[in-house]
Design a protein around this motif. Structure first.
Motif, PDB file in Angstrom:
ATOM      1  N   ILE A  38      21.158  44.588 -14.390  1.00 39.74           N
ATOM      2  CA  ILE A  38      21.846  45.816 -13.998  1.00 39.74           C
ATOM      3  C   ILE A  38      20.986  47.009 -14.390  1.00 39.74           C
ATOM      4  N   ASN A  39      20.671  47.860 -13.415  1.00 44.40           N
ATOM      5  CA  ASN A  39      19.816  49.018 -13.673  1.00 44.40           C
ATOM      6  C   ASN A  39      20.644  50.189 -14.198  1.00 44.40           C
ATOM      7  N   ARG A  40      20.392  50.584 -15.442  1.00 40.45           N
ATOM      8  CA  ARG A  40      21.058  51.727 -16.071  1.00 40.45           C
ATOM      9  C   ARG A  40      20.129  52.943 -16.135  1.00 40.45           C
ATOM     10  N   ASP A  41      18.908  52.794 -15.623  1.00 42.60           N
ATOM     11  CA  ASP A  41      17.952  53.910 -15.609  1.00 42.60           C
ATOM     12  C   ASP A  41      18.178  54.797 -14.390  1.00 42.60           C
ATOM     13  N   GLU A  42      17.592  55.970 -14.436  1.00 39.62           N
ATOM     14  CA  GLU A  42      17.645  56.900 -13.305  1.00 39.62           C
ATOM     15  C   GLU A  42      16.582  56.578 -12.258  1.00 39.62           C
ATOM     16  N   GLU A  43      15.689  55.660 -12.562  1.00 38.98           N
ATOM     17  CA  GLU A  43      14.606  55.279 -11.658  1.00 38.98           C
ATOM     18  C   GLU A  43      14.861  53.876 -11.110  1.00 38.98           C
ATOM     19  N   PRO A  44      14.378  53.571  -9.910  1.00 39.37           N
ATOM     20  CA  PRO A  44      14.521  52.201  -9.396  1.00 39.37           C
ATOM     21  C   PRO A  44      13.590  51.244 -10.140  1.00 39.37           C
ATOM     22  N   HIS A  45      13.985  49.989 -10.188  1.00 42.77           N
ATOM     23  CA  HIS A  45      13.180  48.941 -10.821  1.00 42.77           C
ATOM     24  C   HIS A  45      13.248  47.689  -9.952  1.00 42.77           C
ATOM     25  N   THR A  46      12.379  46.720 -10.249  1.00 46.68           N
ATOM     26  CA  THR A  46      12.425  45.408  -9.615  1.00 46.68           C
ATOM     27  C   THR A  46      12.400  44.348 -10.701  1.00 46.68           C
ATOM     28  N   VAL A  47      12.723  43.127 -10.314  1.00 48.05           N
ATOM     29  CA  VAL A  47      12.640  41.966 -11.197  1.00 48.05           C
ATOM     30  C   VAL A  47      11.821  40.933 -10.426  1.00 48.05           C
ATOM     31  N   VAL A  48      10.588  40.682 -10.902  1.00 50.62           N
ATOM     32  CA  VAL A  48       9.663  39.810 -10.166  1.00 50.62           C
ATOM     33  C   VAL A  48       9.126  38.729 -11.107  1.00 50.62           C
ATOM     34  N   SER A  80      13.223  40.526  -6.709  1.00 54.66           N
ATOM     35  CA  SER A  80      14.303  41.410  -6.262  1.00 54.66           C
ATOM     36  C   SER A  80      13.746  42.503  -5.359  1.00 54.66           C
ATOM     37  N   PRO A  81      14.611  43.092  -4.550  1.00 54.63           N
ATOM     38  CA  PRO A  81      14.221  44.332  -3.883  1.00 54.63           C
ATOM     39  C   PRO A  81      14.308  45.443  -4.938  1.00 54.63           C
ATOM     40  N   GLY A  82      14.024  46.677  -4.564  1.00 60.26           N
ATOM     41  CA  GLY A  82      14.205  47.796  -5.483  1.00 60.26           C
ATOM     42  C   GLY A  82      15.664  47.887  -5.893  1.00 60.26           C
ATOM     43  N   ILE A  83      15.905  48.009  -7.185  1.00 58.75           N
ATOM     44  CA  ILE A  83      17.266  48.089  -7.720  1.00 58.75           C
ATOM     45  C   ILE A  83      17.502  49.537  -8.139  1.00 58.75           C
ATOM     46  N   GLY A  84      18.361  50.236  -7.435  1.00 53.60           N
ATOM     47  CA  GLY A  84      18.662  51.631  -7.756  1.00 53.60           C
ATOM     48  C   GLY A  84      19.583  51.752  -8.955  1.00 53.60           C
ATOM     49  N   THR A  85      19.807  52.981  -9.385  1.00 57.80           N
ATOM     50  CA  THR A  85      20.684  53.266 -10.512  1.00 57.80           C
ATOM     51  C   THR A  85      22.079  52.693 -10.273  1.00 57.80           C
ATOM     52  N   GLY A  86      22.571  51.913 -11.222  1.00 57.04           N
ATOM     53  CA  GLY A  86      23.897  51.319 -11.129  1.00 57.04           C
ATOM     54  C   GLY A  86      23.961  50.049 -10.297  1.00 57.04           C
ATOM     55  N   THR A 131      10.535  28.151 -18.565  1.00 60.80           N
ATOM     56  CA  THR A 131      10.397  29.514 -19.059  1.00 60.80           C
ATOM     57  C   THR A 131       9.923  30.371 -17.900  1.00 60.80           C
ATOM     58  N   PHE A 132      10.661  31.422 -17.623  1.00 64.14           N
ATOM     59  CA  PHE A 132      10.383  32.287 -16.476  1.00 64.14           C
ATOM     60  C   PHE A 132      10.102  33.703 -16.962  1.00 64.14           C
ATOM     61  N   ASP A 133       8.821  34.066 -16.935  1.00 64.57           N
ATOM     62  CA  ASP A 133       8.418  35.427 -17.286  1.00 64.57           C
ATOM     63  C   ASP A 133       8.569  36.298 -16.047  1.00 64.57           C
ATOM     64  N   TYR A 134       8.940  37.556 -16.255  1.00 63.43           N
ATOM     65  CA  TYR A 134       9.083  38.472 -15.130  1.00 63.43           C
ATOM     66  C   TYR A 134       8.684  39.888 -15.540  1.00 63.43           C
ATOM     67  N   VAL A 135       8.432  40.710 -14.542  1.00 60.21           N
ATOM     68  CA  VAL A 135       8.055  42.115 -14.760  1.00 60.21           C
ATOM     69  C   VAL A 135       8.782  42.968 -13.730  1.00 60.21           C
ATOM     70  N   CYS A 136       8.722  44.275 -13.955  1.00 61.81           N
ATOM     71  CA  CYS A 136       9.110  45.241 -12.929  1.00 61.81           C
ATOM     72  C   CYS A 136       7.821  45.579 -12.194  1.00 61.81           C
ATOM     73  N   SER A 137       7.763  45.301 -10.892  1.00 63.76           N
ATOM     74  CA  SER A 137       6.522  45.546 -10.156  1.00 63.76           C
ATOM     75  C   SER A 137       6.229  47.042 -10.007  1.00 63.76           C
ATOM     76  N   ILE A 138       7.230  47.886 -10.169  1.00 62.04           N
ATOM     77  CA  ILE A 138       7.028  49.339 -10.097  1.00 62.04           C
ATOM     78  C   ILE A 138       6.480  49.858 -11.423  1.00 62.04           C
ATOM     79  N   HIS A 139       6.948  49.265 -12.519  1.00 56.73           N
ATOM     80  CA  HIS A 139       6.545  49.669 -13.881  1.00 56.73           C
ATOM     81  C   HIS A 139       6.074  48.420 -14.623  1.00 56.73           C
ATOM     82  N   PRO A 140       4.835  47.969 -14.395  1.00 55.41           N
ATOM     83  CA  PRO A 140       4.376  46.680 -14.926  1.00 55.41           C
ATOM     84  C   PRO A 140       4.335  46.570 -16.448  1.00 55.41           C
ATOM     85  N   MET A 141       4.570  47.680 -17.163  1.00 56.35           N
ATOM     86  CA  MET A 141       4.635  47.585 -18.627  1.00 56.35           C
ATOM     87  C   MET A 141       5.981  47.005 -19.071  1.00 56.35           C
TER      88      MET A 141
END
Length: 134
Positions: free
Chosen positions: A79-89, A97-103, A115-125
């Motif tokens: 669940i995205n609680r940030d003001e910016e979109p994120h992904t789960v890859v 995931s597609p881009g996940i908007g706020t809420g 074991t499944f590692d994942y990142v946000c492709s928009i914010h790879p950190m």
């Protein structure tokens, strides 16, 4: 004059009590969702999130918890609680995931152990891990 001086503190005391009572009222669940039928004219109803499944919050440009352990067959919801979109890859390409908007949210069911590692492709950190057990 004497009657007025006694009434003023009573009125102030009553106003203070009402103000404090309003401050102690319970707050709504921030994880609830609001649903209405378009054009129904109905008052929105607040529905608590489902109790089943596991959740990962996306907040402050981080996945929380960063590592989640679930059993095979479990569905995880991000669940995205940030003001910016994120992904789960997933690093292994097993989910994206597609881009996940706020809420908004994204779900994935883990059918096999691993074991499944994942990142946000928009914010790879932003990194996370789902550990799936039998």
């Amino acid at each position: 004059m004497t009657a007025i001086s006694y009434r003023k503190p009573s009125v102030l005391l009553a106003a203070g009590v009402l103000l404090l009572a309003g401050c102690s009222a319970s707050r709504p669940d921030l994880h609830a969702s609001v649903t209405t039928k378009p054009g129904s004219g109905a008052t929105p109803s607040i529905t608590a999130p489902p109790a089943s499944g596991d959740r990962v919050a996306i907040d402050g440009f981080a996945f929380a918890p960063a590592t989640l352990t679930v059993r095979a067959g479990s569905t995880v919801t991000w669940i995205n609680r940030d003001e910016e979109p994120h992904t789960v890859v997933a690093s292994d390409g097993s989910f994206h995931s597609p881009g996940i908007g706020t809420g908004a949210s994204f779900t994935h069911t883990f059918s096999t152990a691993g074991t499944f590692d994942y990142v946000c492709s928009i914010h790879p950190m932003m990194h996370g891990t789902v550990m799936v057990t039998q």
